[in-house]
Structures are given as C-alpha cells and as structure tokens.
Write a protein that holds these residues in place. Structure first.
Motif, mmCIF file in Angstrom:
data_model
loop_
_atom_site.group_PDB
_atom_site.id
_atom_site.type_symbol
_atom_site.label_atom_id
_atom_site.label_comp_id
_atom_site.label_asym_id
_atom_site.label_seq_id
_atom_site.Cartn_x
_atom_site.Cartn_y
_atom_site.Cartn_z
ATOM 1 N N ALA A 1 35.198 -0.157 -5.469
ATOM 2 C CA ALA A 1 35.197 -0.330 -4.013
ATOM 3 C C ALA A 1 36.019 0.754 -3.330
ATOM 4 O O ALA A 1 35.588 1.355 -2.333
ATOM 5 N N LEU A 2 37.201 1.039 -3.867
ATOM 6 C CA LEU A 2 38.059 2.054 -3.259
ATOM 7 C C LEU A 2 37.443 3.444 -3.357
ATOM 8 O O LEU A 2 37.433 4.213 -2.391
ATOM 9 N N ASN A 3 36.911 3.790 -4.527
ATOM 10 C CA ASN A 3 36.371 5.137 -4.709
ATOM 11 C C ASN A 3 35.112 5.378 -3.899
ATOM 12 O O ASN A 3 34.798 6.521 -3.555
ATOM 13 N N SER A 4 34.384 4.318 -3.593
ATOM 14 C CA SER A 4 33.166 4.490 -2.810
ATOM 15 C C SER A 4 33.442 4.606 -1.320
ATOM 16 O O SER A 4 32.628 5.157 -0.571
ATOM 17 N N SER A 5 34.601 4.108 -0.851
ATOM 18 C CA SER A 5 34.852 4.106 0.592
ATOM 19 C C SER A 5 36.009 5.020 1.021
ATOM 20 O O SER A 5 36.026 5.479 2.164
ATOM 21 N N MET A 6 36.971 5.308 0.131
ATOM 22 C CA MET A 6 38.051 6.228 0.504
ATOM 23 C C MET A 6 37.525 7.622 0.799
ATOM 24 O O MET A 6 38.107 8.373 1.585
ATOM 25 N N ILE A 7 36.409 7.981 0.158
ATOM 26 C CA ILE A 7 35.865 9.322 0.329
ATOM 27 C C ILE A 7 35.471 9.595 1.773
ATOM 28 O O ILE A 7 35.424 10.749 2.218
ATOM 29 N N ALA A 8 35.220 8.525 2.566
ATOM 30 C CA ALA A 8 34.791 8.700 3.955
ATOM 31 C C ALA A 8 35.832 9.442 4.783
ATOM 32 O O ALA A 8 35.480 10.200 5.702
ATOM 33 N N VAL A 9 37.117 9.253 4.483
ATOM 34 C CA VAL A 9 38.172 9.926 5.237
ATOM 35 C C VAL A 9 38.730 11.136 4.502
ATOM 36 O O VAL A 9 39.545 11.878 5.055
ATOM 37 N N ALA A 10 38.310 11.354 3.257
ATOM 38 C CA ALA A 10 38.803 12.495 2.476
ATOM 39 C C ALA A 10 37.860 13.687 2.519
ATOM 40 O O ALA A 10 38.256 14.803 2.192
ATOM 41 N N ILE A 11 36.618 13.462 2.937
ATOM 42 C CA ILE A 11 35.610 14.514 2.832
ATOM 43 C C ILE A 11 35.922 15.715 3.715
ATOM 44 O O ILE A 11 35.559 16.858 3.386
ATOM 45 N N VAL A 12 36.614 15.495 4.836
ATOM 46 C CA VAL A 12 36.974 16.610 5.722
ATOM 47 C C VAL A 12 37.926 17.564 4.997
ATOM 48 O O VAL A 12 37.755 18.788 5.033
ATOM 49 N N GLY A 13 38.928 17.009 4.319
ATOM 50 C CA GLY A 13 39.861 17.847 3.566
ATOM 51 C C GLY A 13 39.207 18.546 2.394
ATOM 52 O O GLY A 13 39.529 19.697 2.081
ATOM 53 N N ILE A 14 38.273 17.853 1.734
ATOM 54 C CA ILE A 14 37.553 18.461 0.607
ATOM 55 C C ILE A 14 36.715 19.636 1.099
ATOM 56 O O ILE A 14 36.696 20.714 0.481
ATOM 57 N N ALA A 15 36.026 19.457 2.225
ATOM 58 C CA ALA A 15 35.217 20.535 2.784
ATOM 59 C C ALA A 15 36.085 21.708 3.222
ATOM 60 O O ALA A 15 35.690 22.872 3.098
ATOM 61 N N ALA A 16 37.287 21.411 3.717
ATOM 62 C CA ALA A 16 38.193 22.484 4.134
ATOM 63 C C ALA A 16 38.633 23.324 2.941
ATOM 64 O O ALA A 16 38.800 24.543 3.054
ATOM 65 N N GLN A 17 38.805 22.696 1.777
ATOM 66 C CA GLN A 17 39.251 23.445 0.596
ATOM 67 C C GLN A 17 38.106 24.190 -0.089
ATOM 68 O O GLN A 17 38.258 25.357 -0.472
ATOM 69 N N PHE A 18 36.953 23.525 -0.237
ATOM 70 C CA PHE A 18 35.859 24.126 -1.003
ATOM 71 C C PHE A 18 34.769 24.741 -0.133
ATOM 72 O O PHE A 18 33.860 25.381 -0.662
ATOM 73 N N GLY A 19 34.851 24.548 1.184
ATOM 74 C CA GLY A 19 33.816 25.064 2.056
ATOM 75 C C GLY A 19 32.732 24.019 2.291
ATOM 76 O O GLY A 19 32.461 23.187 1.429
ATOM 77 N N ALA A 20 32.105 24.087 3.454
ATOM 78 C CA ALA A 20 31.085 23.100 3.817
ATOM 79 C C ALA A 20 29.743 23.482 3.197
ATOM 80 O O ALA A 20 28.767 23.759 3.882
ATOM 81 N N SER A 21 29.691 23.472 1.873
ATOM 82 C CA SER A 21 28.466 23.817 1.155
ATOM 83 C C SER A 21 27.594 22.579 0.997
ATOM 84 O O SER A 21 28.062 21.447 1.162
ATOM 85 N N PRO A 22 26.285 22.771 0.673
ATOM 86 C CA PRO A 22 25.423 21.598 0.446
ATOM 87 C C PRO A 22 25.945 20.681 -0.661
ATOM 88 O O PRO A 22 25.650 19.488 -0.672
ATOM 89 N N GLY A 23 26.734 21.243 -1.604
ATOM 90 C CA GLY A 23 27.258 20.433 -2.693
ATOM 91 C C GLY A 23 28.216 19.355 -2.251
ATOM 92 O O GLY A 23 28.437 18.376 -2.975
ATOM 93 N N ILE A 24 28.795 19.505 -1.050
ATOM 94 C CA ILE A 24 29.734 18.505 -0.551
ATOM 95 C C ILE A 24 29.061 17.141 -0.441
ATOM 96 O O ILE A 24 29.670 16.092 -0.699
#
Length: 472
Positions: A33-56
């Motif tokens: 449950a946590l891993n499926s929903s925490m990503i909703a607020v973490a994806i912005v930081g992930i995209a900032a580090q790896f770039g907004a590629s289609p793989g995101i």
C-alpha cells in the motif's frame, strides 16, 4: 457454496484469530500500500534527478504491472509451498529491490528496483489471508476481526501513502520512500517468524516437476500476456494507443479460456468462476471500486500541489483525513457487516464514494477554505473501509482455505488493473493542465462509478445473509 465454507458456518466458531498472528501477517501487507501511493509525491523529485524522460512513467507503472502479474502466482505458491515461506521470501525480494532503488544510478535501474518491490509485495496479502484462514480453521475461531486488521493495514494505509511520502520526501528526499521499506520488512519478518507457526504448509512436499505441473505454467504465462497487454494498452491510451495489442489480447484470452477449461490444475479455474457468480461479480465490482479509489489517491494530491500551490508535505497532510477515516471505518465496517450484512455495508461504501465524487466536482481551488477540503477528504475515507470489508467478506465466504490465497491474489490483480485504468482516466479528465476543471471532471467520473456500483449492489442476488453467516 463451497462445502468447506458451509461446514465452517455450521459449526459457528467462537473466539478470534489471536492478534499476535493477525498483526504479524498484516504488518508486511502495508508495504504494498505504501509503495503504490508514496510514489505520487516522490515522482517530482525523481524526475528532477533523472530527467522527465518517458521512462519516468514506468517508475510508477512497473510496480503495478509486477504486482498484478505476480499476486495470483504468489497465492498459488503459498498453497503449494507454504504461505509463511512464500511470505518471508517476498519480504527478502522487496528488501533487495529497495536497496537497488536507493543505489540506482539511472532511471532504468530504478524501474528494475520498483519491479522487484512489486514482486516482493505481491506475496504479502494473499498469503496473509491464507495464514489467517488456516489459523481460523485449525483452532475453530472466527477470522473476521483478523480480516479487518489485514484490510486496515493494506487497504486503508493506501490513503496514508501520500501523507507519509510527503513528510519523508520533504525531509529527506525521494530516496526515503525506498529505505523506509527496510525496517518495516525486518520487523514483519521477525514477527511472522516468531508468532506464526512453521506448520503453515499444506499438503506434502512436491518435486520440481510436480510444482511446475501444479502451477500450470502455460496458464500462468497466458495470464501474464493478458495482464501485460491490458495494462500496456491502458498506459498508451492518452499518448499513442497501441492498437495492435487488442488482437494480441483477444488471441491470448481465447487461448487462456480454452487451456484453463481443460487443465487438471488450472492457474485460474475459469469453470469455477463461471459457477461462482458471487466471486465473479465481486471481482468486477473491485475493478470499478479501485478505479475510483486511485483517481482520488493520484488526482487530489496532484491538484493540491499544482492548483492550490501546496508543497508535497502540505498536500500529504491534507490527505491525512482520507487515511485516518479509512483506517477507522475499516473496523467500523467489520462490525457493521457482522450486524447488517454485506449488501448494507457495500451500500454505505458506494454511497460515500458517490457523494465524495459530487463534492470533488464542486470544489474550487481559490475559494474553497481548507476546512472544506478536509471535510471532502473525510467523506472520501469512508468508502475505503466499507467497500474493502464488504468485498473481502464475500471473497472469504465463497472460497475454501486452499483457494482463498489464489482468489485474493486475483483480487489484487484486478485492483492494480484498476490503478492503471485510473491513471488513464486522470490523463483524460485532467488534460494537459491540472486545475479545477480537470478535478471537476474527475469528480463526475467518480460519481458515475459510485452510481454504477450502487446499482449493482442493490440489484445483486449473490449477497444473501446465508453467505455472511458462512463467512463468520
């Protein structure tokens, strides 16, 4: 009605599954449950580090795809090899995936880590349910309170993900959603090892060849093709639809039905599903329910950040009432279901979902006070408990202890197909700019889902009091 379930209902067991057992097996289920929903607020930081590629996009969807594919397989493996053994093995895989995610140098490695986490978390819920049912039958106790605890720790915690994720990401960065898995997995492994007997192995030891035969590898492979093609098509709908997947899906479906009808030990017993209308109807209801749920879990936090200008932490805290009410309503729904039946329980849940959708369709980002937003969040938390308890009670009532792990695994598969369907719905309703108009369209969609579900519940003929008595 399954004979084993009917016998259980006839004996009317007293007492409940001990909390040391139910709490132990439920502890690991919160990880999915946590891993499926925490990503909703973490994806912005992930995209900032790896770039907004289609793989995101696959950082999010990789976990859902892995879980949807592996959940039924995990339930089947638990019935063959022992639920506790498979449960602990899943915790180990999840821990490895979390470490890979923490150290991931590229987005490709991060996707791989999320897939491992999805595989690991897929084992928890179906095997936890098997262990609860096994304990209940061995010691002639009632499973309903244990099922409520399991539902609260796995489903209601889903709504807590954005809140916890927002706090973790705000304080420590997106990597925190990975390392938080490690202490939880370690605690769960220790608790299950200590409090759940090693005897949760049904049947006799099997050879590798017998295991492959029992798992129905062909049926499992066709299931993977069906689920993967379904979810890949849903993910492509809003960009460039992969129309060629439709004939692939149809061919795989025809081959799957034909094979499973003739298999000695089918991976998914399509003949039983055809006979067991209550289970089939429940799975269909779960698909609609979770599509609505995930529209809330994904859509509202994004709207709060983009339209209201909230930080990840603020958006997470605003979603806290959804989690708190969802957690409390799970236990309230368990008692309500015991006294008033499955139909009334699902009626309350679907009405709340309908009302919540109508409220979202009327909220304005600029004029709505924060108290109004919190009140909407409270209403949206009610369906989490009532719908989950109602649907899981039905699954529990129409399956035996040997079947329940696979049935719950299928339940989880349908859940995450709903999650991907919700992602497609949000892309359509929100458009390119996440604002009030998009939230209103999403609210109307959720209200429509609630209306369809309510109509189905009221018209259903497979929610009689006898089934509820058998489940208890």
């Amino acid at each position: 009605m399954n004979a084993a379930v009917a016998d259980a209902g006839a004996t009317q067991p007293s007492g409940s599954v001990p909390f040391r057992v139910s709490g132990s097996v439920a502890s690991g289920s919160i990880l999915q449950a946590l891993n499926s929903s925490m990503i909703a607020v973490a994806i912005v930081g992930i995209a900032a580090q790896f770039g907004a590629s289609p793989g995101i996009t696959w950082v999010i969807s990789g976990l859902y795809l892995a879980t949807a594919i592996c959940a039924p397989l995990a339930g089947k493996l638990g019935a063959l090899l022992g639920a506790r053994r498979v449960y602990l093995g899943g915790l180990a895989i999840l821990s490895i995936g979390s470490i890979v995610g923490i150290l991931a140098p590229t987005v490709g490695w991060l996707i791989f880590a999320r897939v491992l986490i999805g595989i690991g978390t897929a084992t928890q819920y179906p095997n936890a349910m098997t262990m609860i049912r096994d304990c209940a039958e061995r010691y002639s106790v009632q499973p309903r309170s244990a099922i409520a605890i399991l539902a609260a720790c796995s489903q209601a915690v889903l709504a807590l993900g954005p809140t916890l994720g927002g706090l973790l990401v705000g304080a420590f960065g997106w990597h925190a959603i990975m390392w938080i898995n490690l202490p939880i997995a370690a605690f769960s492994a220790l608790a299950v090892t200590k409090f759940v007997g090693a005897g949760f192995v049904r049947g006799t030891p099997v050879s590798g060849r017998q295991l492959l035969h029992s798992l129905d590898v062909v049926g499992a492979t066709l299931t993977i093709v069906l689920i993967a093609s379904t979810m890949l098509f849903l993910l492509s709908v809003t960009t460039a639809p992969l129309w060629w997947l439709i004939p692939v899906w149809l061919a795989a479906l025809a081959a799957f039905i034909e094979w499973e009808r003739q298999a000695d030990e089918p991976f998914v017993d399509v003949r039983a599903l055809a006979r067991n209308r209550a289970l089939s109807a429940t799975l269909a209801r779960v698909l609609f329910t979770y599509t609505g749920f995930y529209c809330v879990y994904f859509g509202v936090p994004q709207w709060l950040q983009y339209s209201r200008g909230m930080t990840a932490t603020q958006a997470g805290l605003t979603m806290l009432p959804v989690a708190a009410v969802g957690f409390g309503s799970t236990f309230l729904a368990s008692r309500f279901c015991d006294r008033h039946g499955v139909r009334n329980t699902l009626t309350v849940g679907t009405c709340a979902l309908l009302i919540g959708g109508l409220l979202l369709a009327s909220v304005e980002s600029i004029t709505a006070p924060i108290l109004v937003l919190l009140a909407v969040a409270v209403v949206l938390g009610i369906p989490t408990g009532f719908n989950n308890i109602g649907n899981q009670t039905l699954v529990n009532s129409v399956t035996s202890v040997e079947e329940v792990g696979t049935a719950i695994g299928t339940y989880r598969t349908v859940q995450y197909i709903g999650a991907n369907l919700a992602a497609a719905v949000l892309a359509i309703t929100s458009g390119h700019v996440i604002g009030d108009a998009g939230l209103h369209r999403t609210g109307w969609f959720i209200a429509l889902v609630g209306t369809v579900l309510l109509t189905g519940v009221l018209a259903s003929r497979s929610m009689g009091d006898r089934q509820l008595a058998d489940a208890h």
